[in-house]
Design an enzyme around this catalytic site. Structure first.
Site, PDB file in Angstrom:
ATOM      1  N   HIS A  20      -1.257  -1.403  -4.311  1.00 27.78           N
ATOM      2  CA  HIS A  20      -2.500  -1.018  -3.629  1.00 27.78           C
ATOM      3  C   HIS A  20      -2.518   0.497  -3.409  1.00 27.78           C
ATOM      4  O   HIS A  20      -1.595   1.064  -2.818  1.00 27.78           O
ATOM      5  CB  HIS A  20      -2.565  -1.754  -2.292  1.00 27.78           C
ATOM      6  N   SER A  22       0.843  -1.197   0.000  1.00 30.47           N
ATOM      7  CA  SER A  22       0.000   0.000   0.000  1.00 30.47           C
ATOM      8  C   SER A  22       0.875   1.241   0.000  1.00 30.47           C
ATOM      9  O   SER A  22       1.645   1.468   0.944  1.00 30.47           O
ATOM     10  CB  SER A  22      -0.882   0.011   1.246  1.00 30.47           C
ATOM     11  N   MET A  55     -12.017   4.530  -0.405  1.00 27.57           N
ATOM     12  CA  MET A  55     -12.645   4.814   0.888  1.00 27.57           C
ATOM     13  C   MET A  55     -13.312   6.178   0.756  1.00 27.57           C
ATOM     14  O   MET A  55     -12.866   7.175   1.319  1.00 27.57           O
ATOM     15  CB  MET A  55     -11.588   4.784   1.994  1.00 27.57           C
ATOM     16  N   GLY A  75      -8.596   4.083   7.185  1.00 26.49           N
ATOM     17  CA  GLY A  75      -8.236   5.495   7.338  1.00 26.49           C
ATOM     18  C   GLY A  75      -6.755   5.738   7.537  1.00 26.49           C
ATOM     19  O   GLY A  75      -6.237   6.748   7.070  1.00 26.49           O
ATOM     20  N   PHE A  76      -6.089   4.812   8.206  1.00 27.35           N
ATOM     21  CA  PHE A  76      -4.690   5.056   8.536  1.00 27.35           C
ATOM     22  C   PHE A  76      -3.869   3.771   8.468  1.00 27.35           C
ATOM     23  O   PHE A  76      -4.396   2.686   8.744  1.00 27.35           O
ATOM     24  CB  PHE A  76      -4.571   5.648   9.954  1.00 27.35           C
ATOM     25  N   GLY A  77      -2.586   3.942   8.134  1.00 27.47           N
ATOM     26  CA  GLY A  77      -1.669   2.810   8.179  1.00 27.47           C
ATOM     27  C   GLY A  77      -1.157   2.632   9.608  1.00 27.47           C
ATOM     28  O   GLY A  77      -1.443   3.446  10.491  1.00 27.47           O
ATOM     29  N   MET A 118     -11.527  -5.765   5.810  1.00 28.12           N
ATOM     30  CA  MET A 118     -10.628  -4.851   6.527  1.00 28.12           C
ATOM     31  C   MET A 118     -10.241  -5.471   7.867  1.00 28.12           C
ATOM     32  O   MET A 118     -11.101  -5.927   8.624  1.00 28.12           O
ATOM     33  CB  MET A 118     -11.306  -3.500   6.775  1.00 28.12           C
ATOM     34  N   ASP A 166      -4.681   3.625  -1.901  1.00 35.34           N
ATOM     35  CA  ASP A 166      -5.759   3.976  -0.967  1.00 35.34           C
ATOM     36  C   ASP A 166      -6.275   5.378  -1.239  1.00 35.34           C
ATOM     37  O   ASP A 166      -5.582   6.359  -0.989  1.00 35.34           O
ATOM     38  CB  ASP A 166      -5.240   3.894   0.468  1.00 35.34           C
ATOM     39  N   MET A 186      -8.856   8.223  -0.208  1.00 36.22           N
ATOM     40  CA  MET A 186      -9.684   8.645   0.943  1.00 36.22           C
ATOM     41  C   MET A 186     -10.188  10.063   0.718  1.00 36.22           C
ATOM     42  O   MET A 186      -9.435  10.921   0.243  1.00 36.22           O
ATOM     43  CB  MET A 186      -8.841   8.611   2.223  1.00 36.22           C
ATOM     44  N   HIS A 219      -8.311   1.030  -3.837  1.00 34.52           N
ATOM     45  CA  HIS A 219      -9.215   0.863  -2.684  1.00 34.52           C
ATOM     46  C   HIS A 219      -9.880   2.205  -2.394  1.00 34.52           C
ATOM     47  O   HIS A 219      -9.251   3.123  -1.876  1.00 34.52           O
ATOM     48  CB  HIS A 219      -8.367   0.374  -1.493  1.00 34.52           C
ATOM     49  N   ASP A 269      -6.578  -6.342   4.661  1.00 35.19           N
ATOM     50  CA  ASP A 269      -5.907  -5.036   4.603  1.00 35.19           C
ATOM     51  C   ASP A 269      -5.844  -4.433   5.992  1.00 35.19           C
ATOM     52  O   ASP A 269      -6.883  -4.126   6.592  1.00 35.19           O
ATOM     53  CB  ASP A 269      -6.694  -4.128   3.643  1.00 35.19           C
ATOM     54  N   GLY A 270      -4.612  -4.259   6.475  1.00 36.10           N
ATOM     55  CA  GLY A 270      -4.403  -3.607   7.760  1.00 36.10           C
ATOM     56  C   GLY A 270      -3.659  -4.477   8.752  1.00 36.10           C
ATOM     57  O   GLY A 270      -4.102  -5.574   9.072  1.00 36.10           O
ATOM     58  N   GLY A 271      -2.502  -3.989   9.184  1.00 36.94           N
ATOM     59  CA  GLY A 271      -1.739  -4.688  10.220  1.00 36.94           C
ATOM     60  C   GLY A 271      -1.087  -5.975   9.781  1.00 36.94           C
ATOM     61  O   GLY A 271      -0.767  -6.833  10.619  1.00 36.94           O
TER      62      GLY A 271
HETATM   63  C1  DX5 Z   1      -6.030   1.650   5.707  1.00 34.64           C
HETATM   64  C2  DX5 Z   1      -5.593   1.275   4.318  1.00 34.64           C
HETATM   65  C3  DX5 Z   1      -4.490   0.320   4.259  1.00 34.64           C
HETATM   66  C4  DX5 Z   1      -3.204   0.767   4.922  1.00 34.64           C
HETATM   67  C5  DX5 Z   1      -2.573  -0.436   5.537  1.00 34.64           C
HETATM   68  O1  DX5 Z   1      -7.244   2.307   5.660  1.00 34.64           O
HETATM   69  O2  DX5 Z   1      -6.677   0.706   3.600  1.00 34.64           O
HETATM   70  O3  DX5 Z   1      -4.253  -0.105   2.932  1.00 34.64           O
HETATM   71  O4  DX5 Z   1      -2.307   1.360   4.054  1.00 34.64           O
HETATM   72  O5  DX5 Z   1      -1.453  -0.052   6.259  1.00 34.64           O
HETATM   73  P1  DX5 Z   1      -0.660  -1.047   7.227  1.00 34.64           P
HETATM   74  O6  DX5 Z   1      -0.198  -2.205   6.405  1.00 34.64           O
HETATM   75  O7  DX5 Z   1       0.436  -0.208   7.743  1.00 34.64           O
HETATM   76  O8  DX5 Z   1      -1.640  -1.473   8.296  1.00 34.64           O
HETATM   77 ZN    ZN Z   2      -6.314  -0.207   1.617  1.00 40.43          ZN
END
Ligand code: DX5
Ligand code: ZN
Length: 214
Positions: free
Chosen positions: A31, A6, A66, A140-142, A135, A33, A35, A64, A169-171
């Site tokens: 990927h 991402s 959002m 919203g955030f990495g 998800m 994102d 937003m 993606h 997606d996420g973590g």
């Molecule tokens: C969050 C995004 C993710 C994000 C994942 O809303 O959709 O794609 O970039 O970041 P990490 O891998 O750091 O959790």
């Molecule tokens: Zn994403």
């Protein structure tokens, strides 16, 4: 396991080169994102930026969305070179119309569900979908922590339709990707764990190896 880095965690001042770097490091998809500051409490970039970096790789662009009104902007993202377009079932657009617009434009449609949304909400659309994005953090955030309890939703989708890809997606990092793989996830998005690694190529191959070990 396919890995989709991402770019949310990339150096935005070098976005084209970051996309190219991920290609060279073994990313399967890129990927992106998007937003809008309404659907999620953050703003990133839109179709013009995606179009500008499209020429830096031939790898699939996994977009993606959002955003509150995905249907309104589908033509822009198709024109920008999106290969897979994921929108949220919680957004305001009609899912049938949005899926049709993506397919008619020649891209692959996918639907995403936030952590609080049950898997059953996407069941009526499975016949028309390429992928379901579960998800594993609040969008919203990495850099957030993987929510293992989302794996029940992965299993529910795969049990119903083993042929449809499921993305998480996420973590996602070396310590969590095995859990995702075991639940049946086919594609993992990874922001922090790839872009912030000293060696992104190694990070991607470590993720793939960890997914294999389960
Ligand atoms: C969050 C995004 C993710 C994000 C994942 O809303 O959709 O794609 O970039 O970041 P990490 O891998 O750091 O959790
Ligand atoms: Zn994403």
């Amino acid at each position: 396991m396919l890995i989709a880095p991402s770019v949310l965690s990339s150096d935005f001042s070098q976005l084209g080169n970051e996309v190219k770097r991920m290609d060279l490091c073994g990313a399967d998809w890129i990927h992106l994102d998007v937003m809008d500051g309404h659907f999620v409490p953050n703003l990133t970039f839109g179709a013009p930026v995606i179009k500008a970096v499209r020429k830096f790789t031939d790898k699939p662009f996994d977009v993606h969305l959002m955003i509150d009104e995905p249907l309104r902007y589908i033509p822009d993202f198709l024109d920008a070179g999106a290969d897979i377009v994921t929108f949220h079932i919680e957004a305001k657009s009609d899912p049938e119309k949005t899926i049709a617009a993506i397919r008619t434009g020649g891209a692959k449609p996918a639907v995403s569900i936030k952590p609080g949304t049950p898997a059953e909400t996407v069941f009526p659309y499975l016949d028309k979908l390429f992928m379901v994005l579960v998800m594993t953090v609040e969008p919203g955030f990495g850099g957030q922590s993987f929510m293992e309890d989302m794996m029940g939703k992965v299993r529910a989708v795969k049990a119903r339709r083993p042929d449809i890809l499921v993305q998480a997606d996420g973590g996602i990092h070396r310590g969590t990707i095995g859990t995702a793989a075991q639940a049946g996830v086919d594609v993992c998005v990874a922001g922090t764990s790839v872009f912030k690694a000293d060696d992104a190529k190694q990070a991607i191959s470590d993720l793939k190896a960890a997914a294999e070990r389960k």
